[in-house]
Design an enzyme around this catalytic site. Structure first.
Site, short mmCIF file in Angstrom:
data_model
loop_
_atom_site.label_atom_id
_atom_site.label_comp_id
_atom_site.label_asym_id
_atom_site.label_seq_id
_atom_site.Cartn_x
_atom_site.Cartn_y
_atom_site.Cartn_z
CB ALA A 13 -0.92 -0.02 1.23
CD1 TRP A 14 5.41 3.91 3.14
CD2 TRP A 14 3.60 5.11 2.60
NE1 TRP A 14 5.68 5.24 3.40
CE2 TRP A 14 4.59 5.99 3.08
CE3 TRP A 14 2.37 5.64 2.19
CZ2 TRP A 14 4.39 7.37 3.14
CZ3 TRP A 14 2.17 7.03 2.26
CH2 TRP A 14 3.17 7.87 2.74
CE LYS A 107 5.90 5.66 8.92
NZ LYS A 107 4.52 6.17 8.95
CB SER A 137 1.83 9.17 5.46
OG SER A 137 2.83 8.34 6.04
CE LYS A 190 3.81 4.56 12.81
NZ LYS A 190 2.70 3.94 12.08
CB THR A 247 -0.29 5.05 14.21
OG1 THR A 247 0.47 5.77 13.25
CG2 THR A 247 -0.35 3.62 13.78
CB SER A 253 -3.53 2.37 12.55
OG SER A 253 -2.56 1.51 13.13
CG ASN A 255 1.09 -1.39 13.59
OD1 ASN A 255 1.67 -2.43 13.85
ND2 ASN A 255 1.44 -0.62 12.57
N1 NDP Z 1 0.40 1.43 4.61
C1 NDP Z 1 0.65 2.61 5.14
O1 NDP Z 1 -0.26 3.43 5.32
C2 NDP Z 1 2.05 2.98 5.52
C3 NDP Z 1 3.05 2.03 5.62
N2 NDP Z 1 4.31 2.40 5.97
C4 NDP Z 1 5.37 1.42 6.08
O2 NDP Z 1 5.72 0.96 4.78
C5 NDP Z 1 6.24 -0.36 4.87
C6 NDP Z 1 5.53 -1.22 3.85
O3 NDP Z 1 4.20 -1.33 4.25
P1 NDP Z 1 2.98 -1.42 3.24
O4 NDP Z 1 3.33 -0.86 1.91
O5 NDP Z 1 1.80 -0.86 3.92
O6 NDP Z 1 2.84 -3.00 3.08
P2 NDP Z 1 1.52 -3.82 2.74
O7 NDP Z 1 1.09 -4.45 3.98
O8 NDP Z 1 0.54 -3.03 1.99
O9 NDP Z 1 2.07 -4.87 1.71
C7 NDP Z 1 2.93 -5.90 2.07
C8 NDP Z 1 4.28 -5.58 1.50
O10 NDP Z 1 5.14 -6.58 1.97
C9 NDP Z 1 5.99 -6.96 0.93
N3 NDP Z 1 6.48 -8.30 1.19
C10 NDP Z 1 5.79 -9.34 1.69
N4 NDP Z 1 6.61 -10.40 1.81
C11 NDP Z 1 7.82 -9.98 1.37
C12 NDP Z 1 9.07 -10.61 1.23
N5 NDP Z 1 9.24 -11.89 1.57
N6 NDP Z 1 10.09 -9.89 0.72
C13 NDP Z 1 9.93 -8.61 0.37
N7 NDP Z 1 8.76 -7.97 0.47
C14 NDP Z 1 7.73 -8.65 0.97
C15 NDP Z 1 5.15 -6.86 -0.29
O11 NDP Z 1 6.03 -6.70 -1.38
P3 NDP Z 1 5.59 -7.01 -2.87
O12 NDP Z 1 4.71 -5.93 -3.31
O13 NDP Z 1 6.86 -7.05 -3.60
O14 NDP Z 1 4.88 -8.32 -2.76
C16 NDP Z 1 4.38 -5.59 0.00
O15 NDP Z 1 5.13 -4.47 -0.41
C17 NDP Z 1 6.03 -0.81 6.32
O16 NDP Z 1 7.23 -0.66 7.02
C18 NDP Z 1 5.00 0.15 6.85
O17 NDP Z 1 5.12 0.37 8.25
C19 NDP Z 1 4.63 3.69 6.20
C20 NDP Z 1 3.68 4.67 6.09
C21 NDP Z 1 2.31 4.39 5.75
O1 13P Z 2 2.50 4.31 9.34
C1 13P Z 2 1.33 4.50 9.12
C2 13P Z 2 0.72 5.83 9.14
O2 13P Z 2 1.68 6.84 9.23
C3 13P Z 2 0.44 3.36 8.85
O3 13P Z 2 0.12 2.75 10.03
P1 13P Z 2 -0.30 1.22 10.07
O4 13P Z 2 0.86 0.45 9.51
O5 13P Z 2 -0.57 0.92 11.49
O6 13P Z 2 -1.50 1.10 9.20
#
Ligand code: NDP
Ligand code: 13P
Length: 332
Positions: A13-14, A107, A137, A190, A247, A253, A255
Site C-alpha cells: 500500500a505504501w 517503519k 501518512s 509508534k 496511528t 491503522s 497496528n
Molecule cells: N500502509 C501505510 O499506510 C504505511 C506504511 N508504511 C510502512 O511501509 C512499509 C511497507 O508497508 P505497506 O506498503 O503498507 O505493506 P503492505 O502491507 O501493503 O504490503 C505488504 C508488503 O510486503 C511486501 N512483502 C511481503 N513479503 C515480502 C518478502 N518476503 N520480501 C519482500 N517484500 C515482501 C510486499 O512486497 P511485494 O509488493 O513485492 O509483494 C508488500 O510491499 C512498512 O514498514 C509500513 O510500516 C509507512 C507509512 C504508511
Molecule cells: O504508518 C502509518 C501511518 O503513518 C500506517 O500505520 P499502520 O501500519 O498501522 O496502518
C-alpha cells in the site's frame, strides 16, 4: 542535483502510494513488485488490486517484477517492510548506480539483529547516500491526494532539501530534518504503541486511558530514541508525535486494529488471520523490548505489548501491571 526517475521498491500500500506521489510530483516512476499479478494490475488497470484496491493510479507509473529495471533510476524509495528490507536492498545492490540516494520508508526494527533501517542499509548498500521518510501518512489517504506532511531526514541537509523538493506535491509536504535515528525510531515505536492504544479501545477503557497511553507512550518513545542517539526535538515533529497521534487514533491503522482485536479477546493468530498487509509493530515489539533492555531504557508499554504478543501475559494482567507501577514524576 535534480531527479527525473524514481524507483520504488515494494508495491504494498505504501510503496504504491509513494509511487503515486512521485508521479504527481512529475517524476518518471518505476515500481518494483514481487507478485506478477500486482505488476499486471498496475500496468493494465492502473490499480493495485491486491494492496491498494479502489485507488486509480497515475497512468505513467510502470510496474515491474525485475529489480534490474531500477538501474536507470536516479532516486530510490525503499518501501519493503522492515523484516524484508535487508533482502530487498541486497537485491537492489548490483543495480544501484554510484551516488543514487536511497530513501528508507519502512517503519520497524529488524528482529534478531535489532538493527534500525539505516544500519541495515549501511550493511547492504554501504556507499549509497541514505535518507529516511516517516510521518503521519495512511497510504489510502495519500494515494487519493488527501493532504499530509511528513519528515524527510538526512545527514546531508542539501540532499534532504533536494529530495524533499523532488517528491513534494501540493498535498504532500516533506519537512526536512537532520536526525535519521529520531525519524526511524519514531516510526518503529509508534507502531508498537498503536497496538497498545488498540487494546485500550478494544477493552473499552475510555478516552482518558487512550490519551494517557499516547502521552506516556510518547515519553517512552522519546526516551528510547534519545538513548539510541536521536535528538528529542525530532520526536516532537511529524515522525514522532505526528505519526503517534495518527496511528493511535484510527482503526485504519493496521497496528491499532491488531490491538483492537486483542482487546476484544481475540488471539494474535485470529487478529492476523487472512491479512495480506503488515502490522509492523508485531515484529518490532520484541525487537524494541530487547533493544531497550540493552540500552537500559524503561519502555513499560512496549514491554507489555511484546509480552501480550508473545502470549506470556494476558491483556487484563498487562493493564493491571501498568496501572500498578510506582507513581512517577512528570518533572519538578
Ligand atoms: N500502509 C501505510 O499506510 C504505511 C506504511 N508504511 C510502512 O511501509 C512499509 C511497507 O508497508 P505497506 O506498503 O503498507 O505493506 P503492505 O502491507 O501493503 O504490503 C505488504 C508488503 O510486503 C511486501 N512483502 C511481503 N513479503 C515480502 C518478502 N518476503 N520480501 C519482500 N517484500 C515482501 C510486499 O512486497 P511485494 O509488493 O513485492 O509483494 C508488500 O510491499 C512498512 O514498514 C509500513 O510500516 C509507512 C507509512 C504508511
Ligand atoms: O504508518 C502509518 C501511518 O503513518 C500506517 O500505520 P499502520 O501500519 O498501522 O496502518
Amino acid at each position: 542535483m535534480t531527479f527525473h526517475h524514481a524507483g520504488v521498491i515494494g508495491a504494498g500500500a505504501w510503496g504504491t502510494a509513494l509511487a503515486q506521489v512521485c508521479a504527481r510530483a512529475g517524476l518518471q516512476v518505476t515500481l518494483q513488485a514481487r507478485e506478477t499479478e500486482v505488476v499486471a494490475s498496475i500496468n493494465d488497470a492502473h490499480e493495485n488490486a491486491l494492496f491498494l484496491p479502489g485507488v486509480t493510479l497515475e497512468p505513467t507509473i510502470r510496474a515491474t517484477a525485475d529489480m534490474s529495471a531500477l538501474a536507470d533510476c536516479d532516486l530510490i524509495l525503499a518501501v519493503a517492510p522492515a523484516q524484508h528490507l535487508r533482502s530487498a536492498l541486497a537485491a537492489l545492490a548490483p543495480h544501484l548506480k554510484a551516488g543514487v540516494p536511497v530513501v528508507l520508508c519502512a517503519k520497524g526494527v529488524e528482529q534478531g539483529s535489532l538493527k534500525l533501517m539505516t544500519e541495515v542499509a549501511a550493511e547492504t548498500i554501504p556507499d549509497a547516500p541514505i535518507a529516511v521518510l516517516s510521518g503521519p501518512s495512511f497510504a489510502g489517504e495519500v494515494a487519493r491526494g488527501l493532504p499530509t506532511a511528513v519528515t524527510l531526514a538526512c545527514d546531508d541537509e542539501e540532499l534532504a532539501r533536494v529530495i524533499a523538493h523532488a517528491i513534494a506535491t501540493p498535498t504532500f509536504r516533506p519537512y526536512v530534518a537532520g536526525d535519521m535515528i529520531g525519524a526511524e525510531a519514531g516510526g518503529a515505536v509508534k507502531n508498537v504503541l498503536a497496538i497498545a492504544c488498540g487494546v485500550v479501545e478494544g477493552k473499552g477503557l475510555g478516552r482518558s486511558a487512550h490519551a494517557s497511553v499516547i502521552t506516556r507512550g510518547f515519553a517512552e518513545l522519546t526516551r528510547f530514541a534519545v538513548a539510541l542517539g536521536a535528538r528529542a526535538e525530532t520526536l516532537n515533529g511529524l515522525c514522532g508525535l505526528g505519526d503517534l497521534v495518527l496511528t493511535c487514533s484510527s482503526p485504519q491503522s493496521r497496528n491499532m486494529s491488531v490491538g483492537l482485536a486483542l482487546g476484544q479477546g481475540l488471539t494474535l493468530e485470529q487478529a492476523l488471520a487472512g491479512k495480506l498487509s503488515v502490522a509492523e509493530g508485531v515484529a518490532s515489539a520484541p525487537a524494541v523490548r530487547a533493544l531497550a533492555r540493552k540500552l537500559g531504557v524503561e519502555v513499560p508499554i512496549c514491554e507489555a505489548v511484546a509480552a501480550i504478543l508473545d502470549g506470556d501475559l494476558a491483556v487484563d494482567a498487562a493493564i493491571a501491571g501498568l496501572l500498578s507501577r510506582p507513581l512517577k514524576s512528570e518533572g519538578f
